[in-house]
Design a protein around this motif. Structure first.
Motif, PDB file in Angstrom:
ATOM      1  N   THR A  52      73.496  37.606  30.276  1.00 17.87           N
ATOM      2  CA  THR A  52      72.915  36.339  30.735  1.00 17.87           C
ATOM      3  C   THR A  52      72.506  35.456  29.548  1.00 17.87           C
ATOM      4  N   GLY A  53      72.895  35.867  28.363  1.00 16.23           N
ATOM      5  CA  GLY A  53      72.615  35.056  27.173  1.00 16.23           C
ATOM      6  C   GLY A  53      71.294  35.371  26.508  1.00 16.23           C
ATOM      7  N   ASP A  54      70.596  36.398  26.984  1.00 16.81           N
ATOM      8  CA  ASP A  54      69.303  36.756  26.397  1.00 16.81           C
ATOM      9  C   ASP A  54      69.491  37.936  25.436  1.00 16.81           C
ATOM     10  N   LEU A  55      69.409  37.655  24.147  1.00 21.01           N
ATOM     11  CA  LEU A  55      69.586  38.725  23.147  1.00 21.01           C
ATOM     12  C   LEU A  55      68.247  39.213  22.612  1.00 21.01           C
ATOM     13  N   GLY A  56      67.186  38.823  23.265  1.00 27.52           N
ATOM     14  CA  GLY A  56      65.854  39.248  22.816  1.00 27.52           C
ATOM     15  C   GLY A  56      65.244  38.249  21.856  1.00 27.52           C
ATOM     16  N   THR A  57      64.085  38.622  21.311  1.00 23.00           N
ATOM     17  CA  THR A  57      63.369  37.725  20.398  1.00 23.00           C
ATOM     18  C   THR A  57      63.259  38.392  19.035  1.00 23.00           C
ATOM     19  N   SER A  58      63.506  37.605  17.999  1.00 21.62           N
ATOM     20  CA  SER A  58      63.428  38.155  16.645  1.00 21.62           C
ATOM     21  C   SER A  58      61.974  38.390  16.265  1.00 21.62           C
ATOM     22  N   ALA A  59      61.688  39.601  15.772  1.00 21.91           N
ATOM     23  CA  ALA A  59      60.305  39.930  15.410  1.00 21.91           C
ATOM     24  C   ALA A  59      59.877  39.188  14.156  1.00 21.91           C
ATOM     25  N   SER A  60      60.823  38.904  13.254  1.00 26.45           N
ATOM     26  CA  SER A  60      60.434  38.267  11.991  1.00 26.45           C
ATOM     27  C   SER A  60      60.456  36.744  12.082  1.00 26.45           C
ATOM     28  N   PHE A  61      61.327  36.192  12.904  1.00 26.54           N
ATOM     29  CA  PHE A  61      61.418  34.729  12.997  1.00 26.54           C
ATOM     30  C   PHE A  61      60.636  34.186  14.204  1.00 26.54           C
ATOM     31  N   HIS A  62      60.222  35.121  15.101  1.00 29.28           N
ATOM     32  CA  HIS A  62      59.493  34.732  16.320  1.00 29.28           C
ATOM     33  C   HIS A  62      60.256  33.683  17.120  1.00 29.28           C
ATOM     34  N   ARG A  63      61.554  33.863  17.178  1.00 24.38           N
ATOM     35  CA  ARG A  63      62.397  32.923  17.939  1.00 24.38           C
ATOM     36  C   ARG A  63      63.467  33.725  18.668  1.00 24.38           C
ATOM     37  N   PRO A  64      64.027  33.177  19.755  1.00 26.15           N
ATOM     38  CA  PRO A  64      65.101  33.909  20.446  1.00 26.15           C
ATOM     39  C   PRO A  64      66.295  34.147  19.507  1.00 26.15           C
ATOM     40  N   VAL A  65      66.817  35.387  19.569  1.00 25.92           N
ATOM     41  CA  VAL A  65      67.943  35.746  18.690  1.00 25.92           C
ATOM     42  C   VAL A  65      69.148  34.855  18.991  1.00 25.92           C
ATOM     43  N   ALA A  66      69.379  34.586  20.299  1.00 27.75           N
ATOM     44  CA  ALA A  66      70.539  33.772  20.676  1.00 27.75           C
ATOM     45  C   ALA A  66      70.459  32.385  20.030  1.00 27.75           C
ATOM     46  N   ALA A  67      69.246  31.818  20.004  1.00 28.81           N
ATOM     47  CA  ALA A  67      69.088  30.486  19.415  1.00 28.81           C
ATOM     48  C   ALA A  67      69.346  30.535  17.908  1.00 28.81           C
ATOM     49  N   LEU A  68      68.831  31.597  17.254  1.00 25.23           N
ATOM     50  CA  LEU A  68      69.026  31.744  15.799  1.00 25.23           C
ATOM     51  C   LEU A  68      70.517  31.851  15.472  1.00 25.23           C
ATOM     52  N   ILE A  69      71.210  32.675  16.260  1.00 24.80           N
ATOM     53  CA  ILE A  69      72.637  32.873  15.999  1.00 24.80           C
ATOM     54  C   ILE A  69      73.410  31.586  16.287  1.00 24.80           C
ATOM     55  N   ALA A  70      73.063  30.936  17.403  1.00 22.17           N
ATOM     56  CA  ALA A  70      73.765  29.691  17.760  1.00 22.17           C
ATOM     57  C   ALA A  70      73.588  28.638  16.672  1.00 22.17           C
TER      58      ALA A  70
END
Lengths: 295, 268
Positions: free
Chosen positions: A78-96
């Protein structure tokens, strides 16, 4: 029809490989020292209640790696890859955010490296001049002897190119010697074949000789390198993006490694493996596609 | 043997000897700080000057060479050994063993090499003692770099398995151990040797890249990786060409390997 079956088989193999890789990675991450521990637990400003709450939040579920991984896959669908512990942001958004930059740099680097490598290999095989061959071979050997990080540092020292351009140029310098050496060896073998010598003796025009007798017969073997070169380009992107300060996936992976943000690092690695796998599959299919014979 | 190859082997042997004799050749230990002479220029006392902490750069280069040049072959031996076990088993036994091992090789080879190294290195603790970091770095290289040699050895074992003498040995009722040890492995020795030699320069470059990223051998123990990482201090390098000595030595060693064994493995 056979082509479609082959495509489906290759795609399934790539997907299965990545999925099994993900499962192994998930098991490794769960076994890694410090998994399930939040840094805030060591912060003296937090009270006992807060620390207990943080521990509850960070505590891994008791089901083991496989159920966790399956849950992750369902969420990932569903596009939810979790939240990055170090960046405090959604992983999907970081990768995108970072993926397009790396794709552009890697694409440009691959195009440059392949063009330079193939042109030099064709020139070396076609001209048959020992001095040219030696010069091109020495240049390729020189770049093969250097780690990509040193090439990136040289680019930073030169200081003439911007971040993304520098990344593309360094990736091209990493790809070029490999393409050149491989293509030169194949083209050299084909150029020495009796039918090519015969064509030369009969006075076939150089362009026709190059296209019909060198490039076309060698294309399938050389294309096999395409998939591997994508993998090499992504690998080279890590030190290059770090040193050239280009915000791409390579830099993100490095930051995640230093901060031990393992879920983020594994997500990036799986994505990169998927892209490399698809490139390898495309190269395999292109290599085995039946050549169109002139009527 | 071509003269260039012979010269490369001689030069490499000389560099190896110098690195192994670091304890006798180096004027000081790699971690000793001469606090009165930081950033010193080359002189009779400090052949390659000192770094910003006053450590003798020549001593660090020798000790760093010892670490990189002795552990890269050890990692290559480990990778070749693991690759040989996997590749020969797959090639010799065939069937489901071959299928499983081939898929595992594909899995390892499908992940870009540096991403694989970075991911597995990050799974392990980062704050470790310098000597442990040496072990971790080179064990990782050895244990993760097996798939390339395994793939080549699998193909070679497949080929040798169908040779007449192998068929005859099996038909005579020789045990698998006898067939493997007397017939298969001796015929694979040149391939094994080639894989071993080809892995060394690749591991040297990988260690250099890891060191550059701060994930290789930890300070104060020197290695080519962390010595090259020192070049990132652009102010210190500008106008001080002697600081490029680790890079020059790396280039010379890689060129020697290049002449001794062609680096054809494309995947790393």
């Amino acid at each position: 029809m056979r082509m479609r079956a082959r495509l489906i088989h290759s795609l399934t193999t790539v997907l299965l490989t990545v999925l099994v890789g993900g499962l192994i990675a998930a098991a490794l991450v769960r076994r890694s020292p410090g998994f399930g521990v939040d840094e805030r637990e060591f912060d003296a400003r937090y009270g006992q209640d807060s620390i207990r709450h943080i521990r509850e939040e960070a505590k891994p579920s008791g089901g083991g790696a496989l159920p966790d991984y399956l849950r992750f896959l369902v969420r990932a669908a569903t596009g939810d890859l979790g939240t990055s512990a170090s960046f405090h942001r959604p992983v999907a958004a970081l990768i995108a955010e970072r993926f397009p930059a790396t794709m552009r740099s890697a694409g440009a680097g691959l195009a440059l490296g392949w063009t330079a490598g193939m042109l030099l290999a064709l020139a070396a095989a076609g001209l048959s001049r020992p001095a040219f061959d030696l010069g091109a071979g020495a240049a390729a050997a020189f770049f093969l002897c250097l780690p990509s990080s040193v090439l990136a540092l040289a680019m930073v020292l030169a200081g003439r190119l911007g971040g993304k351009t520098a990344v593309a140029v360094v990736i091209a310098l990493v790809i070029f010697p490999r393409v050149f050496r491989y293509a030169r060896a194949i083209l050299g073998r084909i150029a020495a074949a009796p039918h090519v010598l015969m064509a030369r003796a009969r006075g076939v025009r150089p362009w026709r000789l190059l296209w019909a007798h060198l490039i076309r017969p060698s294309a399938p073997a050389i294309l096999a390198l395409l998939g591997v070169s994508v993998s090499v380009a992504f690998g080279a992107a890590i030190p290059v993006e770090v040193l050239c300060d280009s915000p791409g996936l390579g830099q993100l992976a490095w930051q995640a490694a230093l901060k031990r943000d393992l879920p983020l690092l594994v997500d990036i690695t799986l994505l990169v493996s998927l892209v490399a796998g698809i490139a390898g599959m495309a190269a395999d299919i292109a290599r085995s596609a039946p050549a169109v014979e002139p009527s | 043997m071509k003269p260039l190859r012979r010269a490369a082997m001689a030069l490499l042997a000389a560099i190896y000897l110098a690195a192994l004799a670091a304890a006798w050749l180096a004027p000081a230990g790699y971690a000793r700080q001469f606090r009165e002479s930081p950033d010193a220029k080359p002189s009779a006392v400090f052949l390659l000057g000192t770094d910003e902490l006053g450590r003798d750069s020549f001593a660090r280069l020798l000790y760093g060479s010892r670490v990189s040049l002795s552990l890269a072959p050890a990692a290559a031996a480990l990778a070749t050994l693991v690759g040989a076990v996997a590749g020969v088993s797959a090639g010799y036994w065939g069937g489901w063993i071959d299928t499983c091992l081939a898929r595992l090789m594909d899995l390892f080879l499908s992940v870009p090499w540096l991403f694989l190294l970075l991911s597995v290195r990050a799974v392990l603790p980062l704050n470790v003692r310098p000597l442990e970091s040496i072990g971790i770095t080179f064990l990782l290289l050895g244990l993760l770099g097996w798939a390339g040699p395994a793939r080549v050895l699998r193909a070679a074992a497949h080929e040798v398995k169908s040779e007449d003498f192998m068929v005859q040995a099996r038909a005579r009722g020789s045990s698998p151990v006898r067939v493997l040890s007397l017939h298969l492995l001796p015929n694979l020795a040149p391939v094994l040797a080639a894989q071993f030699w080809m892995s060394i320069p690749l591991f040297i470059l990988s260690e250099a890249n890891l060191g550059f990223l701060g994930l290789g051998v930890a300070e104060p123990v020197p290695s080519w990786g962390n010595l090259l990482a020192g070049l990132q201090n652009l102010d210190a390098v500008a106008g001080c060409p002697w600081r490029l000595a680790p890079l020059v030595l790396l280039l010379v060693v890689m060129a020697c390997f290049h002449f001794i064994v062609p680096m054809e493995d494309f995947s790393k």
